[in-house]
Design an enzyme around this catalytic site. Structure first.
Site, PDB file in Angstrom:
ATOM      1  N   PHE A 133       1.578  78.963 -20.493  1.00 19.77           N
ATOM      2  CA  PHE A 133       0.991  80.191 -21.026  1.00 19.77           C
ATOM      3  C   PHE A 133       0.920  81.208 -19.884  1.00 19.77           C
ATOM      4  CE2 PHE A 133      -2.214  83.032 -22.631  1.00 19.77           C
ATOM      5  CZ  PHE A 133      -1.961  83.082 -23.991  1.00 19.77           C
ATOM      6  N   ASP A 209      -4.939  72.740 -18.115  1.00 19.07           N
ATOM      7  CA  ASP A 209      -5.405  73.724 -19.093  1.00 19.07           C
ATOM      8  C   ASP A 209      -5.452  73.023 -20.450  1.00 19.07           C
ATOM      9  OD1 ASP A 209      -5.553  75.739 -21.025  1.00 19.07           O
ATOM     10  OD2 ASP A 209      -4.630  77.201 -19.678  1.00 19.07           O
ATOM     11  N   LYS A 235     -10.135  78.537 -30.027  1.00 21.42           N
ATOM     12  CA  LYS A 235      -9.001  77.976 -30.772  1.00 21.42           C
ATOM     13  C   LYS A 235      -9.512  76.814 -31.631  1.00 21.42           C
ATOM     14  CE  LYS A 235      -5.721  79.862 -27.514  1.00 21.42           C
ATOM     15  NZ  LYS A 235      -4.994  79.728 -26.252  1.00 21.42           N
ATOM     16  N   ARG A 383       5.086  79.235 -35.269  1.00 21.73           N
ATOM     17  CA  ARG A 383       4.154  78.198 -34.825  1.00 21.73           C
ATOM     18  C   ARG A 383       3.156  77.894 -35.933  1.00 21.73           C
ATOM     19  NH1 ARG A 383       0.497  79.045 -29.527  1.00 21.73           N
ATOM     20  NH2 ARG A 383      -0.349  80.654 -30.892  1.00 21.73           N
TER      21      ARG A 383
HETATM   22  C1  LIG Z   1      -5.030  80.756 -25.273  1.00 24.81           C
HETATM   23  C2  LIG Z   1      -4.688  80.358 -23.902  1.00 24.81           C
HETATM   24  C3  LIG Z   1      -5.240  81.022 -22.795  1.00 24.81           C
HETATM   25  C4  LIG Z   1      -6.109  82.216 -23.014  1.00 24.81           C
HETATM   26  O1  LIG Z   1      -6.770  82.663 -21.898  1.00 24.81           O
HETATM   27  P1  LIG Z   1      -7.890  83.806 -22.070  1.00 24.81           P
HETATM   28  O2  LIG Z   1      -8.399  84.036 -20.733  1.00 24.81           O
HETATM   29  O3  LIG Z   1      -8.889  83.289 -23.049  1.00 24.81           O
HETATM   30  O4  LIG Z   1      -7.221  85.019 -22.660  1.00 24.81           O
HETATM   31  C5  LIG Z   1      -4.940  80.531 -21.533  1.00 24.81           C
HETATM   32  N1  LIG Z   1      -4.131  79.459 -21.360  1.00 24.81           N
HETATM   33  C6  LIG Z   1      -3.571  78.818 -22.410  1.00 24.81           C
HETATM   34  C7  LIG Z   1      -2.692  77.634 -22.198  1.00 24.81           C
HETATM   35  C8  LIG Z   1      -3.819  79.255 -23.709  1.00 24.81           C
HETATM   36  O5  LIG Z   1      -3.262  78.636 -24.736  1.00 24.81           O
END
Ligand SMILES: *Cc1c(COP(=O)(O)O)cnc(C)c1O
Length: 424
Positions: A133, A209, A235, A383
């Site tokens: 991400f 993460d 989520k 997705r």
């Molecule tokens: C959704 C997501 C984020 C989101 O980060 P924010 O700081 O909440 O915007 C970060 N890493 C991953 C892997 C995600 O899926």
């Protein structure tokens, strides 16, 4: 995959036998919508509305400033952390709910690099994945830039193409392995214990993460020997839009350093108002400043939707849902050129299924117009997220039937479905 022909009746039978079916009642889902995007923003628990009203009218409205003590606001990040810990294999006093995933990642990457700097100063490489991400990569780039711009160390972010490249990438230059446990594009899930052991054997520490894992798949942070983890609550944990994220630090690392966002909430005695920073013992030093209490309070309603079940039960249903979806797409949509991008092997599958299609964006918009809500991610990925708390097997049937109609009639090929909003 099986050659069994799925029918609507067979899906309804699965719902009738599903021990988790009653949990759907906890959610306020709009009529006529099949919501397959709980991996991006979880649905609203019915309890959230009452909770938000109580926070605003009673705790804030009536309690005013007193509520920091009387309503337990001040201790909320840690108390919710304890509640969340059970879903990710952590223990009390190991997790705090606070700030955003991006911000928390910055804190943890800084802590992980400092730990390695002490032990193995020659290690200056951070390994991650090209299709991680983006914010994880951006925050790391920002930290590297910061360290360098004050005449400090030169770190390098090295990106690999996928799980197959991990062993080759783990050289003696590597300080940190930064991975997302379940990949947001492909739904590929790492074996956390195995990868952590391989990283440790090569002298690297791990930052995981859990954005697409927490509340979606069983996670055993302590059992895996992991070092650091972050994740979001909006989520699969149903905490509400932009709800604060969480972070976990293994107890063996918690007190080695203080993290660089050393705000007063992480101070040992915040209300002593001392001019010098002195970190709180344990995980609380990972807090920074005053929390978004209304939003934080709703995280609890999200976490409470898990109270009557556990991650093993949810995992069993999640795999049934994603397998059913894959089999139905093969059965019903085989001729439309959809390319599965998610592991068929359930050991490596999260709780989402992705298909690539050249017109993926327009197809997703056409689905949304018909009340079936997945999402779209570049490049070409449709997705579909499956939240076992509220998705029914019958929903999977109807979602695939709608997808088939849209592909068959080329319903997606209308101008309004090609127009892009700011958020996709
Ligand atoms: C959704 C997501 C984020 C989101 O980060 P924010 O700081 O909440 O915007 C970060 N890493 C991953 C892997 C995600 O899926």
């Amino acid at each position: 995959m099986t050659t069994k022909q799925w029918t609507l009746a067979a899906c309804q039978e699965m719902d009738a036998r599903d021990p988790l079916a009653p949990l759907r009642e906890q959610f306020d889902l709009p009529q006529g919508v099949i919501y397959l995007d709980g991996n991006s923003l979880g649905a609203a628990p019915k309890a959230s509305l009452a909770r938000a009203r109580d926070v605003i009218t009673q705790e804030w409205g009536v309690g005013l400033i007193r509520s920091w003590n009387t309503a337990g606001w001040f201790d909320l990040p840690r108390r919710l952390g304890d509640k969340l810990a059970r879903l990710v294999g952590a223990r009390d006093n190991e997790v705090v709910v606070t700030d955003t995933t991006s911000t928390n990642l910055f804190k943890l990457m800084a802590a992980a690099l400092r730990q390695q700097q002490d032990k193995a100063p020659g290690r200056r490489v951070i390994v991650s994945e090209r299709n991680n991400f983006p914010t994880d990569l951006y925050m790391t780039q920002g930290l590297i830039e910061l360290l360098q711009s004050f005449g400090g160390a030169q770190y390098e972010l090295r990106l690999i193409d996928g799980p197959q490249d991990i062993d080759a990438a783990l050289t003696d230059e590597v300080a940190v392995l930064l991975l997302t446990h379940v990949n947001y594009q492909t739904g590929y899930m790492y074996d956390m214990a195995d990868v952590t052991a391989r990283a440790h054997a090569k002298g690297a520490v791990t930052v995981w993460d859990l954005c697409h894992s927490a509340g979606a798949v069983p996670v055993d942070l302590n059992g895996s020997g992991a070092d650091y983890a972050v994740g979001c609550t909006y989520k699969y944990l149903n905490g509400g839009p932009g709800a604060p994220a969480f972070l976990w630090v293994h107890p063996r690392h918690q007190e080695s350093f203080w993290q660089p966002l050393s705000g007063w909430w992480g101070h040992a005695r915040p209300f002593a108002m001392e001019p010098q920073y002195d970190p709180h013992a344990g995980i609380k030093r990972y807090l920074c400043g005053t929390q978004a209490i209304t939003s934080l309070a709703m995280v609890e309603s999200g976490l409470d939707t898990f109270a009557a079940t556990d991650m093993q039960q949810l995992r069993a249903k999640s795999l049934q849902l994603t397998t059913l979806f894959m089999e139905l797409v093969t059965q019903e949509c085989g001729e439309f050129g959809l390319v599965l991008n998610t592991p068929v092997d359930t050991r490596y599958r999260g709780s989402q299924v992705g298909y690539e299609h050249p017109q993926g964006f327009a197809v997703v918009q056409a689905l949304i117009a018909r009340g079936v809500i997945p999402d779209y991610r570049e490049p070409q990925i449709m997705r579909f997220g499956f939240t076992p708390l509220y998705i029914r097997f019958e929903d999977v049937w109807h979602a695939v039937a709608t997808l088939k109609q849209i592909l068959q009639t080329r319903e997606w090929d209308q101008p309004q479905f090609h127009r892009r909003g700011t958020v996709t």
